[in-house]
Write a protein that holds these residues in place. Structure first.
Motif, mmCIF file in Angstrom:
data_model
loop_
_atom_site.group_PDB
_atom_site.id
_atom_site.type_symbol
_atom_site.label_atom_id
_atom_site.label_comp_id
_atom_site.label_asym_id
_atom_site.label_seq_id
_atom_site.Cartn_x
_atom_site.Cartn_y
_atom_site.Cartn_z
ATOM 1 N N ILE A 273 0.842 -1.198 0.000
ATOM 2 C CA ILE A 273 0.000 0.000 0.000
ATOM 3 C C ILE A 273 0.875 1.244 0.000
ATOM 4 C CG2 ILE A 273 -1.836 1.274 1.153
ATOM 5 C CD1 ILE A 273 -2.836 -1.265 2.346
ATOM 6 N N PHE A 274 0.750 2.040 -1.060
ATOM 7 C CA PHE A 274 1.437 3.319 -1.163
ATOM 8 C C PHE A 274 0.461 4.433 -0.774
ATOM 9 C CE2 PHE A 274 3.893 0.879 -4.343
ATOM 10 C CZ PHE A 274 5.194 1.224 -3.997
ATOM 11 N N GLY A 275 0.983 5.506 -0.167
ATOM 12 C CA GLY A 275 0.104 6.624 0.121
ATOM 13 C C GLY A 275 0.835 7.813 0.698
ATOM 14 N N ASN A 276 0.077 8.896 0.869
ATOM 15 C CA ASN A 276 0.628 10.110 1.475
ATOM 16 C C ASN A 276 0.108 10.230 2.907
ATOM 17 O OD1 ASN A 276 -2.028 10.807 0.979
ATOM 18 N ND2 ASN A 276 -1.550 12.255 -0.648
ATOM 19 N N SER A 277 -0.138 11.424 3.392
ATOM 20 C CA SER A 277 -0.571 11.604 4.775
ATOM 21 C C SER A 277 -1.885 10.888 5.085
ATOM 22 C CB SER A 277 -0.710 13.097 5.092
ATOM 23 O OG SER A 277 -1.648 13.714 4.226
ATOM 24 N N HIS A 278 -2.707 10.645 4.074
ATOM 25 C CA HIS A 278 -3.987 9.959 4.282
ATOM 26 C C HIS A 278 -3.803 8.485 4.626
ATOM 27 C CE1 HIS A 278 -6.327 13.448 3.055
ATOM 28 N NE2 HIS A 278 -5.408 13.626 2.119
ATOM 29 N N LEU A 279 -2.593 7.994 4.455
ATOM 30 C CA LEU A 279 -2.308 6.603 4.791
ATOM 31 C C LEU A 279 -2.452 6.330 6.287
ATOM 32 C CD1 LEU A 279 -1.351 4.181 3.034
ATOM 33 C CD2 LEU A 279 0.962 4.670 3.819
ATOM 34 N N ALA A 280 -2.342 7.365 7.113
ATOM 35 C CA ALA A 280 -2.395 7.179 8.562
ATOM 36 C C ALA A 280 -3.683 6.486 8.999
ATOM 37 C CB ALA A 280 -2.255 8.534 9.263
ATOM 38 N N SER A 281 -4.814 6.851 8.405
ATOM 39 C CA SER A 281 -6.084 6.240 8.822
ATOM 40 C C SER A 281 -6.117 4.752 8.481
ATOM 41 C CB SER A 281 -7.268 6.960 8.168
ATOM 42 O OG SER A 281 -7.302 6.748 6.772
ATOM 43 N N LEU A 282 -5.515 4.362 7.357
ATOM 44 C CA LEU A 282 -5.487 2.943 6.998
ATOM 45 C C LEU A 282 -4.585 2.162 7.939
ATOM 46 C CD1 LEU A 282 -5.458 2.783 3.089
ATOM 47 C CD2 LEU A 282 -7.330 3.280 4.674
ATOM 48 N N LYS B 10 -12.812 12.848 13.484
ATOM 49 C CA LYS B 10 -12.516 12.987 14.905
ATOM 50 C C LYS B 10 -11.338 12.091 15.299
ATOM 51 C CE LYS B 10 -16.029 15.733 15.328
ATOM 52 N NZ LYS B 10 -15.803 17.195 15.416
ATOM 53 N N ASN B 11 -10.379 12.690 16.005
ATOM 54 C CA ASN B 11 -9.213 11.954 16.506
ATOM 55 C C ASN B 11 -8.316 11.406 15.394
ATOM 56 O OD1 ASN B 11 -10.107 12.255 19.272
ATOM 57 N ND2 ASN B 11 -11.588 10.624 18.855
ATOM 58 N N SER B 12 -8.289 12.063 14.252
ATOM 59 C CA SER B 12 -7.344 11.654 13.210
ATOM 60 C C SER B 12 -5.945 12.084 13.624
ATOM 61 C CB SER B 12 -7.717 12.282 11.863
ATOM 62 O OG SER B 12 -7.547 13.690 11.891
ATOM 63 N N VAL B 13 -4.942 11.354 13.143
ATOM 64 C CA VAL B 13 -3.553 11.655 13.513
ATOM 65 C C VAL B 13 -2.692 11.798 12.264
ATOM 66 C CG1 VAL B 13 -3.760 10.450 15.717
ATOM 67 C CG2 VAL B 13 -2.874 9.228 13.707
ATOM 68 N N ARG B 14 -1.529 12.380 12.462
ATOM 69 C CA ARG B 14 -0.586 12.566 11.367
ATOM 70 C C ARG B 14 0.087 11.237 11.022
ATOM 71 N NH1 ARG B 14 0.317 17.967 10.582
ATOM 72 N NH2 ARG B 14 -0.349 19.354 12.269
ATOM 73 N N LEU B 15 0.494 11.113 9.773
ATOM 74 C CA LEU B 15 1.234 9.928 9.353
ATOM 75 C C LEU B 15 2.567 9.890 10.090
ATOM 76 C CD1 LEU B 15 1.549 7.493 7.396
ATOM 77 C CD2 LEU B 15 2.685 9.075 5.818
ATOM 78 N N ALA B 16 2.863 8.771 10.721
ATOM 79 C CA ALA B 16 4.106 8.639 11.468
ATOM 80 C C ALA B 16 5.271 8.389 10.517
ATOM 81 C CB ALA B 16 4.001 7.494 12.468
ATOM 82 N N THR B 17 6.179 9.348 10.438
ATOM 83 C CA THR B 17 7.426 9.159 9.696
ATOM 84 C C THR B 17 8.562 9.282 10.704
ATOM 85 O OG1 THR B 17 7.767 11.498 9.219
ATOM 86 C CG2 THR B 17 6.360 10.245 7.685
ATOM 87 N N ASN B 18 9.773 9.288 10.255
ATOM 88 C CA ASN B 18 10.889 9.409 11.187
ATOM 89 C C ASN B 18 10.920 10.768 11.879
ATOM 90 O OD1 ASN B 18 11.525 10.345 8.505
ATOM 91 N ND2 ASN B 18 13.621 10.695 9.224
ATOM 92 N N GLU B 19 10.192 11.754 11.320
ATOM 93 C CA GLU B 19 10.205 13.084 11.924
ATOM 94 C C GLU B 19 8.972 13.383 12.763
ATOM 95 O OE1 GLU B 19 10.120 14.396 8.158
ATOM 96 O OE2 GLU B 19 12.209 14.007 7.732
ATOM 97 N N LEU B 20 7.897 12.620 12.591
ATOM 98 C CA LEU B 20 6.637 12.906 13.259
ATOM 99 C C LEU B 20 6.181 11.716 14.083
ATOM 100 C CD1 LEU B 20 4.729 14.579 10.293
ATOM 101 C CD2 LEU B 20 5.787 15.746 12.210
ATOM 102 N N ARG B 21 5.702 11.995 15.277
ATOM 103 C CA ARG B 21 5.153 10.925 16.097
ATOM 104 C C ARG B 21 3.756 10.577 15.598
ATOM 105 N NH1 ARG B 21 4.797 13.443 21.614
ATOM 106 N NH2 ARG B 21 3.720 11.482 22.063
ATOM 107 N N GLY B 22 3.420 9.295 15.650
ATOM 108 C CA GLY B 22 2.145 8.846 15.126
ATOM 109 C C GLY B 22 0.942 9.289 15.919
#
Length: 268
Positions: free
Chosen positions: A35-44, A219-231
């Motif tokens: 699965i490839f994606g951008n910031s929207h991948l966080a919900s998946l 509600k309660n969505s979060v940022r995509l966790a990368t090496n720079e951002l906490r999930g």
């Protein structure tokens, strides 16, 4: 009109090639999905955390990077390889340690969130013009670039979904003079039926009107966790574009029905 769920696909482009093809999953085979994606991948990713115990024969490997930076993947010796170290680190973090993608090892691909169905196509346009315009814009997307790259390296099915529709409650009024989400996605699905690609619209039950997602899914969505951002860093209350774990789980259940991923009897 119902929200379209999947588009037709063709195998004609695959017949004369010698790309690797994994056999169809047997009862003892784990279905491996990239699965490839951008910031929207966080919900998946969050939704998969809630679902994975019910799908022991399915393995999802996520490769994510914000915005359109997946455009920086190149083909190298049968692999998809990032052309810079920043993207390599993001792929490594989101995938659990992989800095490149080996398409031959996967049974299916899902490209998620790297295109937006155009909302500015006036209803005064003919459907033919609307369809041609929507397809032209899709062909400029990261999703289309990735689909073309993958299709040269693998004969496995490729699926794609746009980023979810915004949850702003007034968006239907703002776009009432334009073709609806259903209209545009139906046109894209039909117009791309001859490609090695299956388009999937967002689940109908997640939408509140012609161009809006139900606000509860933000509600309660979060940022995509990368090496720079906490999930666990949440999006702000005024973020109407990114969805939560509930949405991700619902989307994945819909996707699994389409791609043939099996749920265990006990979990049914």
């Amino acid at each position: 009109n119902a929200v379209p769920r999947a588009g037709a696909k063709t195998r004609s482009a695959r017949k004369s090639c010698s790309k690797p093809l994994r056999s169809k999953p047997s009862d003892s085979h784990t279905m491996k999905i990239c699965i490839f994606g951008n910031s929207h991948l966080a919900s998946l990713k969050l939704g998969w955390d809630d679902l994975k115990s019910s799908y022991p024969d399915v393995e999802l490997i996520f490769f994510g990077s914000p915005n359109d930076t997946l455009r920086e993947l190149d083909i190298d010796n049968g692999r998809l390889v990032p052309n810079n170290p920043v993207l390599a680190e993001k792929l490594k973090h989101t995938s659990g340690g992989r800095e490149f993608v080996q398409p031959a090892e996967f049974d299916a691909f899902l490209l998620y969130g790297n295109f937006i169905p155009p909302r500015d196509l006036s209803i005064v346009l003919s459907r033919a013009v609307m369809t041609a315009t929507a397809i032209d814009r899709f062909h400029q997307s990261v999703t289309w670039r990735l689909a073309r790259q993958i299709s040269t390296l693998s004969r496995a099915p490729i699926y794609a979904s746009p980023e979810p529709a915004s949850a702003r409650s007034n968006i239907a009024e703002r776009f009432s003079a334009f073709y609806s989400y259903v209209d545009v996605m139906t046109a894209l699905i039909a117009g791309l039926a001859a490609e090695q690609l299956t388009l999937i619209a967002q689940p109908a039950e997640t939408m509140s009107n012609a161009w809006s997602t139900r606000e509860s899914f933000t509600k309660n969505s979060v940022r995509l966790a990368t090496n720079e951002l906490r999930g666990d860093v949440p999006h702000g209350e005024r973020d109407y574009r990114h969805m939560n774990a509930e949405y991700g789980a619902l989307y994945l259940k819909n996707f699994f029905e389409i791609c043939g991923a099996r749920k265990t009897e006990a979990a049914s």
